[in-house]
Structure formats: C-alpha cells, structure tokens
Design a protein around this motif. Structure first.
Motif, PDB file in Angstrom:
ATOM      1  N   ASP A 107     -26.705 -45.534  22.244  1.00  0.00           N
ATOM      2  CA  ASP A 107     -28.016 -44.944  22.529  1.00  0.00           C
ATOM      3  C   ASP A 107     -27.869 -43.464  22.882  1.00  0.00           C
ATOM      4  OD1 ASP A 107     -29.286 -47.438  22.187  1.00  0.00           O
ATOM      5  OD2 ASP A 107     -28.893 -47.976  24.279  1.00  0.00           O
ATOM      6  N   ILE A 108     -26.849 -43.157  23.657  1.00  0.00           N
ATOM      7  CA  ILE A 108     -26.607 -41.756  24.017  1.00  0.00           C
ATOM      8  C   ILE A 108     -26.270 -40.954  22.772  1.00  0.00           C
ATOM      9  CG2 ILE A 108     -25.219 -40.187  25.422  1.00  0.00           C
ATOM     10  CD1 ILE A 108     -24.618 -42.620  27.229  1.00  0.00           C
ATOM     11  N   ALA A 109     -25.446 -41.528  21.911  1.00  0.00           N
ATOM     12  CA  ALA A 109     -25.088 -40.842  20.672  1.00  0.00           C
ATOM     13  C   ALA A 109     -26.338 -40.519  19.857  1.00  0.00           C
ATOM     14  CB  ALA A 109     -24.131 -41.709  19.859  1.00  0.00           C
ATOM     15  N   PHE A 110     -27.250 -41.470  19.776  1.00  0.00           N
ATOM     16  CA  PHE A 110     -28.491 -41.246  19.036  1.00  0.00           C
ATOM     17  C   PHE A 110     -29.300 -40.118  19.666  1.00  0.00           C
ATOM     18  CE2 PHE A 110     -33.017 -42.066  18.257  1.00  0.00           C
ATOM     19  CZ  PHE A 110     -33.034 -42.116  16.872  1.00  0.00           C
ATOM     20  N   GLU A 111     -29.368 -40.100  20.995  1.00  0.00           N
ATOM     21  CA  GLU A 111     -30.118 -39.047  21.680  1.00  0.00           C
ATOM     22  C   GLU A 111     -29.495 -37.679  21.419  1.00  0.00           C
ATOM     23  OE1 GLU A 111     -33.080 -39.306  23.478  1.00  0.00           O
ATOM     24  OE2 GLU A 111     -33.024 -41.255  22.485  1.00  0.00           O
ATOM     25  N   TRP A 112     -28.185 -37.605  21.423  1.00  0.00           N
ATOM     26  CA  TRP A 112     -27.519 -36.339  21.119  1.00  0.00           C
ATOM     27  C   TRP A 112     -27.930 -35.832  19.742  1.00  0.00           C
ATOM     28  CZ3 TRP A 112     -21.663 -35.708  22.551  1.00  0.00           C
ATOM     29  CH2 TRP A 112     -21.511 -35.811  23.934  1.00  0.00           C
TER      30      TRP A 112
ATOM     31  N   ALA B 105     -30.949 -32.279  19.904  1.00  0.00           N
ATOM     32  CA  ALA B 105     -30.468 -30.897  19.862  1.00  0.00           C
ATOM     33  C   ALA B 105     -29.519 -30.740  18.682  1.00  0.00           C
ATOM     34  CB  ALA B 105     -29.760 -30.526  21.168  1.00  0.00           C
ATOM     35  N   THR B 106     -29.355 -29.507  18.232  1.00  0.00           N
ATOM     36  CA  THR B 106     -28.422 -29.236  17.141  1.00  0.00           C
ATOM     37  C   THR B 106     -26.999 -29.196  17.685  1.00  0.00           C
ATOM     38  OG1 THR B 106     -28.398 -26.826  17.386  1.00  0.00           O
ATOM     39  CG2 THR B 106     -30.201 -27.796  16.089  1.00  0.00           C
ATOM     40  N   ILE B 107     -26.048 -29.162  16.798  1.00  0.00           N
ATOM     41  CA  ILE B 107     -24.641 -29.138  17.192  1.00  0.00           C
ATOM     42  C   ILE B 107     -24.304 -27.905  18.019  1.00  0.00           C
ATOM     43  CG2 ILE B 107     -23.796 -27.932  15.130  1.00  0.00           C
ATOM     44  CD1 ILE B 107     -21.414 -29.932  15.166  1.00  0.00           C
TER      45      ILE B 107
END
Length: 455
Positions: free
Chosen positions: A209-214, A218-220
C-alpha cells in the motif's frame, strides 16, 4: 559545488547519480563493509571499476561486482545479529522493552498540545537545518559566526557574499526567503504521505500500500538516495522487500529514519505498534539498521506522547530494535555516556571518532545521525538548545533538526517551542504530495488526533 554552475544542472546531475549504480560502486562496497561482509579482498577491483569512464562496460562490471559482494559471507569476527524481517526483529529485542499504555478517548483528545508540538517541532527543526544541508561543520560554524549566531540560537539568514567565500550555494532555503510558509522538504513530505496513507488504509496498511502511495502521490524527483532507487525498482516490478535491495547501496542510509514520525504520532503509549508500522514502511527501501532507525524514531515518539523523561523516551526507541545490532550498540553508547554524567561535548567527540562527516556514506548513514538525535534529545535544555545542538554537529542537518524537534515537541508540547521558531511558517507547510501541496499545520495535528482513534 561550483557556484558558477546553474543549480538545476548540479541538482539533476546529483539526482541522476543516485540511479546510476556503477557510479556508486564505492558506496556499495562501504555498505557491505558495514554489514560485516568479508569484502576487503575486492577493494582493488572496486577501485578499478570506479575509475572506468561511464559506458556499458562499466555498468556490466559494476553489476558483476554487486552480485559478488552480495554473495560474500559475513566475517567470522562480525558478531552482530541484524535481521530485516519483522519476526526476526521482534525476537531480537531486549526483554525490558516498554509495554503498552492504553489511553481513554478523553486522554487522546488531551494530546493535541503534544501533537501540535511534534508537527511544529518537526517543521521548524527541518527549517533550521535545511539551508546548510550538505555543508560540513566548519563551514556551518563560519557562516553562523558571521551572523553572530554561534553557538546557534536562531534561524540562519541568506548571505550571498559569505556563501561565495565558503564555496557554498547561496540558493538554499534561508529563513528570510520562505515568504511566510514552510517550504516543501522530504523530511516533511513523508510525514504528510503517512497521514494520507492512514486516511486511506487505516493502521492495517501493508508495504504494498505504501509503495502504491509513493508511485501515485509524487514523481521520482521527490525522493532521494534509497527511496529513489526503491521507486525505480517498484516501477520495474520488484516488490518489497526486494525493492529495498537491488542495486541499492543506500539501504542503510537515513531515509527511512525520517519517515517514521507519523507512525509514532498515531500510536501514543504503544511503541510496539508504532515500530511495526514503521517496519512496514521502511521495508520498501531499507534493510537492517536502515529499518531500525525508523522503528526507533516511531517508538520513541509513541512513548514521548505519554512521558516527559528523555531517558525513558530513548529507551522506548531502543526497546523495539535488535539488542545485538550496530544501531542499538551505538545509540546505547550515547545513552550510557549521558547516564554517566558526561557533558554533551563528549557525545560530539564519540560520534566524530566513529564517523567522518567528510565521507558521504558516514554523513548520510542511519546510525551516525541517530546518535546525534539521541544526544540532542538527552542533553537538550530546551527546544532551541536541542535542535540547534543537532544542527551544529553537521551530518544530515535538516533530517536531524526535524527528528529532534519532533521528539522534543511531542514530549513537552507546542508551548515549549518559542514563537520565534513557529511564527515565520505562518502555521502553513508546502509539500510535494498530490492533494496536499499547501496544508495547515494545525489541521494536520487535528487529523492526527482522529487517526489515533482509527483502527
């Protein structure tokens, strides 16, 4: 940095290097040394790869060396036990760790001064260290002395002439350039990201879930070092925990340590829950001591919500990490120094004797900066003294100022932070997070109280 170079050119060159593993092969080697791997025999080859011009051949050689270093066993004299999985970490904790303190709804509602203190403490501590991030201690001192501000007692103002004299970039976020709102920074972006995460998933969120939010918020370019590599790995299809390891020489850098605050904010009196949420977050991009840093901060903040004793707050943080880890030993050495009645100067000497701020790895390493955080919290006489002392040590100044300010503000409340620190922000914060580009700090604190009650 060359002052004649446009900052955007310097910025993108530096940012790009974080994704160019071949350029960071020396960092990978040092990381493996710190992990206890028996890699010294490979140093000449690492040096050779490091001198090769950027080309496909260098990438191939660096990848082969990465695989070799990863397969190298630990040294026989490396006695630390440092798991990265949650069960392994829990099994390795000290027996004396803090037990949960349950709060009534009335007690939770009464935490608002502490929660506001944590938010403002973090924002203002970050703002103090932000303009001199990346500077070494000598230049920080010379710059501050030119403003009759050493030892530090207040924000730094912009002085282009002094920056040129010191060979430092003058475009940093000095206090007289912020125009009544705290600027965006990764140290505060992550706090808002965690708040948005809890709003969507509750406290039962998963690393995925955190990965999806990242990837969606926001962009890289909003991410640095380990987080940027993990972002790239996630896009390539790697999932946590693999996303934390592949071609990631920054896997024990400070990045996770600055992401744990909100998990402590929403678990008052429950350091184990705070640390577990921090683990889920950290496992995306970090391993071992990189993970422990985030768990330590989250647990310390959870205890700071119910305790005003800095010794017990630091112990609460240490209670959630493996007792026979490098992180525990180093931070505990700071605690023991304090309990022995030694002055803060001895803590400075201890840190400087073990880590060299002139080496990029040491400068950004989780443990060196955690030692500074612990020392500032322990020896700090008040908010000003604590955050200023942390920035005066050099290393990662904005990260440490933010974390120290957050813990101090949580322990003693918003009333412990003088107006001269908070007033310049206008009570507002900019971020790079979609939907939260400009937020009210007071509203963030109110949201936090609501999330404490969320399951």
């Amino acid at each position: 940095m060359d002052n004649k170079m446009p900052f955007w050119q310097y910025y993108y060159d530096k940012m790009g290097s974080w994704l160019d593993f071949a350029r960071e092969i020396e960092t990978e080697y040092r990381q493996c040394l710190f992990e206890g791997r028996d890699v010294v025999k490979y140093k000449p080859l690492v040096d050779l790869i490091n001198t090769m011009p950027s080309a496909e051949e260098k990438d191939i050689m660096a990848d082969a060396m990465y695989k070799t270093l990863q397969m190298t066993p630990l040294r026989s004299d490396f006695t630390y036990v440092e798991p990265s999985d949650l069960c392994g970490i829990k099994d390795a904790r000290p027996e004396w760790r803090k037990q949960k303190v349950s709060l009534t709804e009335e007690e939770i509602n009464g935490l608002i001064p502490k929660i506001k203190g944590a938010w403002y403490g973090r924002v203002c501590g970050c703002l103090l260290g932000k303009p001199v991030e990346g500077w070494r201690t000598g230049n920080i001192q010379k710059y501050a002395e030119a403003q009759d501000n050493w030892p530090l007692t207040r924000y730094l103002k912009k002085d282009e002439e002094k920056c040129r004299e010191l060979g430092q970039w003058s475009g940093g976020t000095f206090i007289d350039t912020i125009n009544g709102i705290a600027p965006s920074d990764d140290d505060t972006n992550y706090t808002v990201t965690a708040m948005k995460l809890i709003e969507r998933y509750g406290k039962g969120f998963r690393p995925d879930d955190i990965a999806f939010e990242w990837l969606t918020n926001a962009t890289i370019w909003a991410y640095c070092t380990a987080e940027r590599v993990a972002y790239r790995n996630l896009i390539a299809g790697l999932k946590p925990p693999e996303s934390a390891v592949y071609h990631n020489p920054y896997r024990e850098y400070i990045g996770a340590q600055i992401r744990g605050d909100y998990f402590g904010y929403i678990a008052p009196g429950d350091p184990e829950l705070a640390a577990e949420m921090a683990w889920r977050d950290a496992s995306i991009s970090h391993i071992k001591n990189g993970i422990y840093g985030e768990m330590f901060v989250a647990a310390a903040l959870a205890w700071a919500a119910v305790c005003e004793d800095p010794v017990e707050v630091i112990r609460a943080g240490l209670g959630e990490v493996p007792q026979n880890s490098r992180f525990f030993h180093e931070v505990n050495d700071i605690l023991e120094l304090y309990l022995a009645g030694k002055p803060a100067e001895e803590a400075s000497k201890m840190i400087a004797s073990r880590y060299d701020e002139k080496i990029g790895f040491d400068w950004c390493y989780t443990v060196s900066n955690a030692m500074i955080v612990a020392a500032a919290v322990l020896w700090g006489k008040d908010y000003t003294d604590a955050v200023c002392w942390s920035v005066m040590q050099g290393f990662d100044t904005d990260c440490n100022g933010a974390t120290v300010g957050s813990i101090w503000g949580m322990m003693y409340g918003a009333g412990s932070i003088p107006d001269e620190w908070t007033a310049p922000t206008g009570g507002k914060l900019r971020t790079d997070i979609k939907g939260y580009y400009e937020v009210s700090i007071d509203e963030m604190a109110e949201n936090t109280i609501r999330h404490i009650k969320t399951k």
